[in-house]
Design an enzyme around this catalytic site. Structure first.
Site, short mmCIF file in Angstrom:
data_model
loop_
_atom_site.label_atom_id
_atom_site.label_comp_id
_atom_site.label_asym_id
_atom_site.label_seq_id
_atom_site.Cartn_x
_atom_site.Cartn_y
_atom_site.Cartn_z
N GLY A 13 0.85 -1.03 0.04
CA GLY A 13 0.09 0.04 -0.01
C GLY A 13 0.99 1.37 -0.02
N GLY A 16 4.39 0.14 1.67
CA GLY A 16 4.80 -0.81 1.15
C GLY A 16 5.40 -0.70 -0.22
CE LYS A 204 1.33 7.18 15.32
NZ LYS A 204 0.85 8.23 14.58
#
Ligand code: NAP
Length: 438
Positions: A13, A16, A204
């Site tokens: 995507g 990637g 995160k």
């Protein structure tokens, strides 16, 4: 020159496809830096079509078979959600492959299990891209500051919400129209919940707190509030107080009155003074400020998302993992020795900004301030302005109260008590204030 390093890329995507492009385009440089060529053995996707810009023979939808290939040394996971990524990564680690991932959602819930599998197989598990995209923050925390004591990590780690809040600040827009703008420009997903409710930033924060404090912190340990209730009026009040509003992820080492150490991880929108370094981080940019005992304050700033910036962080990890393979070792292992308890939000010292509508009559201010003093919350500043209705008649007043530091529990009890007062018509908003210690 060593033998080839076989790579399986899972996902083609936004990230990637950039990772695959850079591996192909920079092949000679990467080979020189690693000491062996990187060779893509296969790319895992859902749709195996010819028209994806890579040789079709590399594509497969059989992830299990791809990660199990004998000629794959490193698996780069860029698929997304927790599953099927967890299953694929565990299978890869158990078979002795190193893993690089950008998957914050997975690392925030399963880092322990994955790190254990990596440890057992004596391989690398790297995830620099999981926090703040291109910005190097995991490696500085795990390696550059390995000899220091990190006290605090605070940052803007979600570009979508930072874009929305920056728009509200600069244009005076309300939340709904700033969100619509962000969606139109591709900064917000079709379903923006994970961003605007703070889930992404909380994942995160869990990763950052775990690393900074050598302690396992998961997404469930992170106190979280999103930005959906932040209003244009809050920005106007913030401006008047010399502040802006940012969604912050804050990880902190705390020392209790008895000298015990705890950690706190929390995400919420907060007033930040305009002179604070995070106040000028605008648009989709991210920034992380680290405070360490010996190093003092360090700031990391840059692009927190996007295919190419995120691919840069992935490639950094991939080169490290490949070099370790070539040299026959592995990078530093996970460090969770401290095992500090996670402090509940109630004990966190913080400052509040409370915006409320009150009746316009004598004694109101003293009734309001009595609720603060009953709970030993000291008031730093009060601003009051009269309100008029559609016919121009006085209909009450808006009061903004800013407190000095107090325990979060005392502040939230005060707000609850204010809401019960007859003279208080509505509590319009309650935000914390960060970046000042008064
Ligand atoms: P994306 O554009 O949605 O791409 C996901 C890719 O994974 C697609 O190629 C998809 O295949 C493939 N995939 C998904 N589920 C699969 C399955 N069950 N089996 C096989 N393939 C599957 O996602 P992205 O934006 O590149 O993000 C990838 C990862 O990076 C996520 O963990 C994300 O949180 C993280 N990340 C992204 C950014 C960013 O800016 N995008 C920043 C930091 C971290 P198809 O193409 O066939 O649908």
């Amino acid at each position: 020159m060593s033998d080839e390093i076989g790579v399986a890329v899972l996902g083609l995507g936004n990230v990637g496809s950039e990772v695959v492009r850079i591996i192909e385009e920079s092949a000679a440089d990467l080979t020189a830096r690693i000491g062996a060529p990187l060779v893509i053995r296969g790319i895992g996707v859902r749709r195996v079509d010819a028209d994806r810009g890579v040789p079709v023979e590399l594509l497969t939808d059989d992830i299990e078979a791809l990660v199990s290939r004998d000629d794959v040394d490193i698996v780069v996971e860029l698929m997304g959600p927790v599953e099927p990524a967890r299953k694929a990564i565990l299978a890869a680690l158990e078979q002795g492959k190193s893993v690089v991932t950008a998957n914050k959602a997975l690392m925030a819930v399963s880092a322990g299990k994955l790190a254990e599998a990596a440890e057992k197989a004596h391989v690398d598990l790297y995830f620099e891209a999981a926090v703040a995209g291109a910005i190097p923050v995991i490696r500085p925390l795990t390696q550059s500051l390995a000899g220091d004591t990190v006290l605090r990590v605070a940052g803007i780690v979600n570009g979508t919400t930072n874009y929305i809040l920056s728009e509200m600040d600069s244009t005076g827009a309300d939340y709904a129209s700033a969100l619509a703008d962000a969606s139109a420009l591709g900064y917000a997903e079709a379903d923006p919940t994970a961003d605007v409710e703070g889930w992404d930033a909380a994942a995160k924060a869990a990763i950052l707190a775990s690393i900074a404090f050598h302690t396992r912190v998961t997404a469930d340990d992170v106190y979280r509030e999103g930005i959906t209730k932040v209003s244009a009026a809050d920005f106007a009040s913030a401006r008047a107080l010399g502040c802006t509003i940012k969604l912050l992820a804050i990880c902190e080492r705390l020392t209790t009155g008895k000298g015990k150490q705890q950690v706190s991880a929390r995400v919420y929108p907060a007033l930040v003074p305009l002179e604070h370094p995070l106040a000028s981080v605008n648009g989709a940019f991210n920034a992380v400020v680290v405070e360490a005992e010996a190093a003092g304050r360090l700031m990391f700033y840059g692009q927190g998302a996007g295919g190419a910036p995120t691919a840069s962080a992935v490639l950094g990890d991939l080169v490290m993992a490949a070099r370790n393979r070539v040299q026959g070792g592995r990078g530093p292992r996970e460090s969770k020795y401290a095992k500090l308890p996670v402090a509940p939000i109630g004990v966190i010292p913080t400052r509040y900004y409370v915006n409320m509508n009150v009746a316009d009559r004598p004694g109101v201010l003293s009734a309001v301030s009595a609720e603060f003093s009953k709970r030993e919350v000291s008031i730093a500043e009060v601003r009051q302005e009269g309100m008029v209705d559609d016919e121009g008649q006085r209909c009450g007043a808006r009061i903004v109260v800013v407190t000095h530091q107090a325990k979060d529990a005392a502040l939230s009890e005060t707000v609850a008590a204010l809401a019960d007062l007859d003279v208080v018509q509505s509590i319009n908003s309650v935000l914390r204030m960060e970046g000042t210690s008064e």
